[in-house]
Design an enzyme around this catalytic site. Sequence first.
Site, mmCIF file in Angstrom:
data_model
loop_
_atom_site.group_PDB
_atom_site.id
_atom_site.type_symbol
_atom_site.label_atom_id
_atom_site.label_comp_id
_atom_site.label_asym_id
_atom_site.label_seq_id
_atom_site.Cartn_x
_atom_site.Cartn_y
_atom_site.Cartn_z
ATOM 1 N N GLU A 87 0.847 -1.192 0.000
ATOM 2 C CA GLU A 87 0.000 0.000 0.000
ATOM 3 C C GLU A 87 0.885 1.245 0.000
ATOM 4 O O GLU A 87 1.923 1.290 0.645
ATOM 5 C CB GLU A 87 -0.855 -0.036 1.273
ATOM 6 C CG GLU A 87 -1.762 1.146 1.506
ATOM 7 C CD GLU A 87 -2.544 1.022 2.815
ATOM 8 O OE1 GLU A 87 -3.522 1.762 2.990
ATOM 9 O OE2 GLU A 87 -2.162 0.164 3.660
ATOM 10 N N CYS A 139 -5.311 -3.276 2.729
ATOM 11 C CA CYS A 139 -5.107 -3.162 4.162
ATOM 12 C C CYS A 139 -6.402 -3.275 4.971
ATOM 13 O O CYS A 139 -6.931 -4.358 5.134
ATOM 14 C CB CYS A 139 -4.374 -1.861 4.481
ATOM 15 S SG CYS A 139 -3.560 -1.886 6.114
ATOM 16 N N LYS A 194 -9.406 2.222 -2.236
ATOM 17 C CA LYS A 194 -9.649 1.605 -0.932
ATOM 18 C C LYS A 194 -11.033 1.975 -0.400
ATOM 19 O O LYS A 194 -11.382 3.148 -0.284
ATOM 20 C CB LYS A 194 -8.561 2.036 0.041
ATOM 21 C CG LYS A 194 -8.560 1.304 1.377
ATOM 22 C CD LYS A 194 -7.342 1.745 2.184
ATOM 23 C CE LYS A 194 -7.266 1.067 3.534
ATOM 24 N NZ LYS A 194 -6.074 1.526 4.298
#
Length: 613
Positions: free
Chosen positions: A82, A187, A154
């Site tokens: 990330e 994540c 995300k």
Amino acid sequence: MHAKLRLFTLCLALAGMVTLILAGTMTNTVSAQNRGNKLQPFKVAAIQFNPILNERDKNVDELLSIIEQAFKNGAKLVVAPEMSTTGYYYRDREAIRPFVDTIPGTITKRVGNLTSKYNAYAVFGMAEKDARTDLFYNAAALVGPAGYIGKYRKTHQWETEEHWAAWGDLGVPVFTTGIGRIDINICMDSAYFESARLAALGGVDILAFPTNSSAQAIAALPARAQQNGLYIVSANRSNTENGFHMIGASAIWSPTGVKLAEAPLAADKSKAVAEPMILYGIIDPQAYKNKNKQILATRRPELYKDLMLYIAPWDYTKNTIPHDLRAGIVQYEPVVGDKTANKAKVARLISAAVEQARRENNSLDIIVLPELSLTGPMDKQSIAAVKSLAEPADGGSAGFMAELAKTSQVAIVYGLIEQAGNKLYNAAIVVDKAGSEIGKYRKTHLSDSDKRWATAGDRLAVFSAPELGKFGLLIGEDALYPEAAGVLAVKRADFIAIPAAWHGQYGSYMTIHPDMSANKYPAGSMVIWDAAAIGAQAYTLVANFMGTTAGYSGHSSLYTLDPLYGLDQPAVAAGDKEEVLVVNFKTIQPQWWFNQEKLLLSRRTPYYVPLVQ
């Protein structure tokens, strides 16, 4: 640059992959050029790379060099962490503005030069600028042999990027490639079962997982692999930035939750590793079709509609008072089909546990018994035998349990073959310490054995009792479906009780790095049960049988909200011993950094529609 590069290579021999290949031949259906042709196993790489904050150009140069090194070593898919082009911590939009890039843009073009040269694919995290809106996103790009393929923004963000990044607005797109269908989560997404589930429902084979994780995100990956039948390639950092330590342990997981490769764990700042590392593993496309993925076809979306509810910031139905609870989780070897013998065992075990508590000036608040508590599992019994053991919900078993609850002054969760009219149900009932029924649940996700005789229940419910708070019930195979525990979370269950009859037919034991969790998981911890607790942020009590010729696995257990960062401690019984596992836990945990309240406030329900269709 390469003088600093440490290669951590775990190239699995094809012979070692035999256990991952299911019987039969699978044809590739994931790309036009490969339809009808069997794809061969191929190498993948997770790049454990530590970018320098505010040094985008230098980071990109080094990242490209490491990606090329992985390609030269034969990797056909490379995943980088990330925010790998910029570093992670930025105060606000103005702080990160000099370092964002469009997708596609300059960086994806440079990566595309390599993927074209080596006929390979790369996924990497970066800070994206939308040229039309000037909004910034924590994003990841997928680039392949023909250049840029697609991007993911995300969906579930952590607090740090909320100060500069807009919420992802693309959902969970699926990208068809020459090596399989690929999806990306980033994540914090893994803390929400919905992200990987959406990928699986899109037919994904490989989940690329760029992360900057201190434990939570990567600890969830074995469950996400097993729940969805996906390969997962996870790339993490292994250093500290602005006081935030990322623990390395990049990993590659099989669709059955087998850890194929793992980089070393940098457990704390003293063990930080700044140098990049490449972790290799093998993906076998024949394992794209697997038993875990097949379970998706048995989902029951009609039961999951509550997943679309966003009851926040106000919810006047939730319990706001933590309860300090002491529970007894009972496991024993059942005498299959013999209610009298099983009643004697249950009474003896509960009485002993209650008496022990009294000697310690304590009491038990709730007892949980295994699935079909007084008959034992009905795996091999004839339909006639099953019917002979069935009874109404207010029958003999109810009377026995009510009297036991009153005598012991404890609430009891038990299971039975319930007869209602001409239908039979695998049911669980909870009675309070006065022997009165609090609630009843009928198993909604039936096992193959259940399907021979049982009708599936038609709702997922949460019950309430003054001395216990709010709680949900699941039975056995229900735990395989993260949607079930997810619905109980939306309904604000403070804890979940799961009567089970598990002999290894689903899930697997915990294999995350033991030092990843501040409070260690005991031996015998099971991934799917732990995922129910952490995914719903509800303490989860699992009562299981042990022994018999079927080899029931014991390991009855308490799974908790956050052992990873030291809040609480899971507990697991032995695998081969009749016992009552006595555990203490405090529900809700309103002050902790992550809890059910924060989970529900940060869900992104508009993107969950495919889960309920």
